[in-house]
Design a protein around this motif. Structure first.
Motif, short mmCIF file in Angstrom:
data_model
loop_
_atom_site.label_atom_id
_atom_site.label_comp_id
_atom_site.label_asym_id
_atom_site.label_seq_id
_atom_site.Cartn_x
_atom_site.Cartn_y
_atom_site.Cartn_z
N ALA A 1 15.50 -37.48 1.32
CA ALA A 1 16.86 -36.63 1.62
C ALA A 1 16.55 -35.67 2.88
O ALA A 1 17.78 -35.46 3.22
CB ALA A 1 17.33 -35.95 0.38
N SER A 2 15.56 -35.18 3.05
CA SER A 2 15.40 -34.18 4.19
C SER A 2 15.30 -34.78 5.64
O SER A 2 15.51 -34.17 6.49
CB SER A 2 13.74 -33.46 4.01
OG SER A 2 12.95 -34.37 4.32
N VAL A 3 15.53 -36.06 5.57
CA VAL A 3 15.41 -36.98 6.76
C VAL A 3 16.79 -37.72 7.06
O VAL A 3 17.26 -37.54 8.14
CB VAL A 3 14.08 -37.78 6.88
CG1 VAL A 3 14.17 -38.68 8.07
CG2 VAL A 3 13.06 -37.30 6.89
N LYS A 4 17.16 -38.37 6.03
CA LYS A 4 18.33 -38.93 6.07
C LYS A 4 19.12 -39.42 4.77
O LYS A 4 18.47 -39.09 3.90
CB LYS A 4 18.13 -40.63 6.75
CG LYS A 4 16.95 -41.27 6.19
CD LYS A 4 16.83 -42.53 6.83
CE LYS A 4 15.84 -43.34 6.26
NZ LYS A 4 15.41 -44.67 6.53
N ARG B 1 17.76 -28.52 -2.67
CA ARG B 1 16.90 -27.10 -2.31
C ARG B 1 15.52 -27.76 -1.69
O ARG B 1 15.00 -27.05 -0.54
CB ARG B 1 16.67 -26.05 -3.38
CG ARG B 1 18.01 -25.21 -3.69
CD ARG B 1 17.45 -24.15 -4.57
NE ARG B 1 18.91 -23.60 -5.19
CZ ARG B 1 19.39 -24.17 -5.93
NH1 ARG B 1 19.28 -25.08 -6.83
NH2 ARG B 1 20.46 -23.55 -6.36
N ALA B 2 14.83 -28.54 -2.37
CA ALA B 2 13.46 -28.93 -2.17
C ALA B 2 13.66 -29.75 -0.61
O ALA B 2 12.64 -29.54 0.40
CB ALA B 2 12.93 -30.10 -2.94
N ALA B 3 14.67 -30.46 -0.60
CA ALA B 3 14.91 -31.38 0.78
C ALA B 3 15.23 -30.23 2.07
O ALA B 3 14.68 -30.36 3.01
CB ALA B 3 16.06 -32.39 0.65
N LEU C 1 19.40 -30.27 8.39
CA LEU C 1 19.37 -28.67 7.51
C LEU C 1 20.69 -28.29 7.54
O LEU C 1 20.78 -27.68 6.51
CB LEU C 1 18.39 -27.82 8.32
CG LEU C 1 18.08 -26.44 7.95
CD1 LEU C 1 17.27 -26.82 6.57
CD2 LEU C 1 17.15 -25.78 8.89
N ALA C 2 21.64 -28.28 8.58
CA ALA C 2 22.82 -27.75 8.09
C ALA C 2 23.43 -28.38 7.17
O ALA C 2 24.43 -27.96 6.38
CB ALA C 2 23.49 -27.86 9.47
N ARG C 3 23.23 -29.86 7.26
CA ARG C 3 24.17 -30.70 6.26
C ARG C 3 23.47 -30.22 4.52
O ARG C 3 24.41 -30.23 3.81
CB ARG C 3 24.00 -32.10 6.48
CG ARG C 3 24.74 -32.95 5.57
CD ARG C 3 24.74 -34.19 6.01
NE ARG C 3 25.42 -35.13 4.94
CZ ARG C 3 25.21 -36.35 4.96
NH1 ARG C 3 24.35 -37.16 5.91
NH2 ARG C 3 25.90 -37.10 3.95
N LEU C 4 22.42 -30.20 4.77
CA LEU C 4 21.81 -29.49 3.29
C LEU C 4 22.06 -28.38 2.77
O LEU C 4 22.28 -28.06 1.72
CB LEU C 4 20.36 -30.22 3.45
CG LEU C 4 19.57 -31.39 3.26
CD1 LEU C 4 18.25 -31.29 3.81
CD2 LEU C 4 19.92 -31.99 2.16
#
Length: 191
Positions: free
Chosen positions: A89-92, A103-105, A173-176
């Motif tokens: 989720a942190s990538v795509k 939060r972790a992503a 990061l903005a999307r998360l």
């Protein structure tokens, strides 16, 4: 199975990955020889040469990956399966519904951006070297064999990927962060 592999000692994983990449390198060298390309030596010498050059990435890469995995597990406090979901989720992909995973992503994405910011000089040197190698392979393609264009294309793709990675990470990061629940917002009612 994945958690069993992650719990093995790093030295054992490094040896296993080294042997695997060595066998892969040996099979590639022998396949190139069988396809009729003129390599120095016979089958055995090319297999040994491919094994010796292929063993390095496995031996070096696994300890680096294990260190990264340990750092990410400490940062997020998640178990291996949840950590893999947060990593993805942190990538795509879609943003997870679980706020802990979001939060972790976000933390993983922010860490990746911070690492890129700290190591900007190393990234710039890597991009320069990859671009110079791509130009060298393109010249070799015109001088000797068009097969060098394969390496040129791969290096250009890798250069573009590395160059655009921080931009993609900032967008992610903005999307998360937008998906995180706000502190002053009332919690959603439970059904």
């Amino acid at each position: 199975m994945r958690s069993k592999l992650l719990n093995l000692p790093v030295w054992l994983l490094a040896i296993g990955a080294g042997v695997f990449t060595g066998l892969l390198g040996a099979s590639v060298r022998v396949a190139v020889l069988v396809l009729g390309f003129d390599l120095d030596g016979g089958v055995v010498s090319n297999a040994v040469s491919g094994f010796v050059t292929g063993i390095g990435p496995g031996l070096v890469g696994v300890p680096l990956i294990a260190r990264r995995n340990r750092r990410e597990a400490e940062l997020t406090g998640l178990d291996p399966d949840e950590l893999e979901q947060a990593r993805r989720a942190s990538v795509k992909g879609p943003v997870p519904a679980d706020p802990r995973l979001v939060r972790a992503a976000r933390d993983l994405c922010a860490q990746r951006l911070e690492t890129a910011r700290r190591h900007w000089f190393l990234i710039a040197v890597s991009l320069t070297v990859m671009l110079a190698l791509a130009i060298g392979f393109a010249v070799a393609a015109f001088a000797w064999s068009p097969w060098f264009l394969v390496m040129t294309a791969m290096l250009l793709w890798l250069t573009g990927f590395v160059a655009l990675s921080p931009r993609q990470a900032r967008k992610r990061l903005a999307r998360l962060e937008a998906a995180l629940p706000r502190q002053n917002e009332p919690a959603a009612p439970r059904p």
